[in-house]
Motif scaffolding. Structure first.
Motif, short mmCIF file in Angstrom:
data_model
loop_
_atom_site.label_atom_id
_atom_site.label_comp_id
_atom_site.label_asym_id
_atom_site.label_seq_id
_atom_site.Cartn_x
_atom_site.Cartn_y
_atom_site.Cartn_z
N ASN A 40 0.79 -1.24 0.00
CA ASN A 40 0.00 0.00 0.00
C ASN A 40 0.82 1.29 0.00
OD1 ASN A 40 -2.30 -1.44 -0.25
ND2 ASN A 40 -3.15 -0.96 1.75
N PRO A 41 2.03 1.31 0.53
CA PRO A 41 2.83 2.54 0.42
C PRO A 41 3.23 2.89 -1.02
CG PRO A 41 3.59 1.24 2.26
CD PRO A 41 2.63 0.38 1.48
N THR A 42 3.11 1.94 -1.95
CA THR A 42 3.32 2.33 -3.36
C THR A 42 2.10 3.14 -3.78
OG1 THR A 42 2.19 0.42 -4.36
CG2 THR A 42 4.52 0.14 -3.77
N SER A 43 2.28 4.05 -4.71
CA SER A 43 1.13 4.87 -5.11
C SER A 43 0.22 4.11 -6.07
CB SER A 43 1.61 6.17 -5.75
OG SER A 43 2.50 5.88 -6.81
N GLU A 44 0.72 3.03 -6.67
CA GLU A 44 -0.05 2.33 -7.71
C GLU A 44 -1.02 1.29 -7.17
OE1 GLU A 44 3.27 2.56 -7.65
OE2 GLU A 44 3.82 3.77 -9.39
N ILE A 45 -0.70 0.71 -6.01
CA ILE A 45 -1.47 -0.42 -5.48
C ILE A 45 -2.08 -0.06 -4.13
CG2 ILE A 45 -1.35 -2.81 -4.64
CD1 ILE A 45 -0.78 -2.69 -7.62
N GLN A 46 -3.37 -0.33 -3.98
CA GLN A 46 -4.00 -0.17 -2.67
C GLN A 46 -4.90 -1.37 -2.39
OE1 GLN A 46 -3.61 2.62 -0.43
NE2 GLN A 46 -1.86 2.84 -1.82
N PHE A 47 -4.54 -2.12 -1.36
CA PHE A 47 -5.43 -3.17 -0.86
C PHE A 47 -6.40 -2.49 0.09
CE2 PHE A 47 -2.07 -5.69 -2.54
CZ PHE A 47 -2.62 -6.93 -2.81
N THR A 48 -7.67 -2.46 -0.30
CA THR A 48 -8.62 -1.63 0.44
C THR A 48 -9.62 -2.42 1.28
OG1 THR A 48 -10.02 -1.54 -1.51
CG2 THR A 48 -8.50 0.31 -1.15
#
Ligand SMILES: [Zn+2]
Length: 146
Positions: A40-48
């Motif tokens: 999640n700290p990458t701007s491209e991927i978010q596990f929500t």
């Protein structure tokens, strides 16, 4: 190992499913979650969202309390990940988390890094860095893919 990957249709809203079997073992649930949340700290991927029904998930983490040769965990394709007993009983806490992050990396489309980049990548083919967060090589590959 990795197999065919379908590019995530909504990489900033990744839904994930965690096998209830992990809850039988004290630390395994949090170590398994770290594998997803580490990206999640990458701007491209978010596990929500953790979903309770496997069919609604993009990334699915199953646990089988048996050995499968030398395999700790494997991405079988299309977000389907299986963890084996060897992961639970033979790795340190940190190595469990690093392995979770690695195999979720495969589900996100990452291949193994070149060995010269081992120190900068969760995606090294052999061994451990004892770091469970996305490193420079991982971030560069994610940025290329997504
Ligand atoms: Zn791998």
């Amino acid at each position: 190992m990795y197999y065919r990957v379908i590019k995530l249709s909504h990489p900033k809203k990744v839904h994930y499913w965690v096998d209830p079997n992990f809850k039988k073992y004290a630390n395994s649930s949090s170590h398994i979650l770290r594998g997803s949340l580490t990206w999640n700290p990458t701007s491209e991927i978010q596990f929500t969202k953790e979903v309770s029904v496997i069919g609604g998930a993009d990334v699915k983490m199953e646990y089988i309390d048996k050995y499968s040769g030398d395999t700790y965990a494997i991405h079988k394709g299309n977000g389907n990940i299986t963890f084996y007993k060897k992961w639970r009983v033979e790795l340190t806490n940190m190595q469990q988390k690093e392995t979770s992050a690695h195999v979720v990396g495969h589900a996100l489309g990452l291949k193994h890094t070149q060995s010269k980049n081992n120190q900068n990548s969760l995606m090294r083919q052999f061994g451990f860095n004892n770091k469970d967060w996305a490193l420079s090589d991982d971030k560069a590959e994610i940025a290329k893919k997504h």
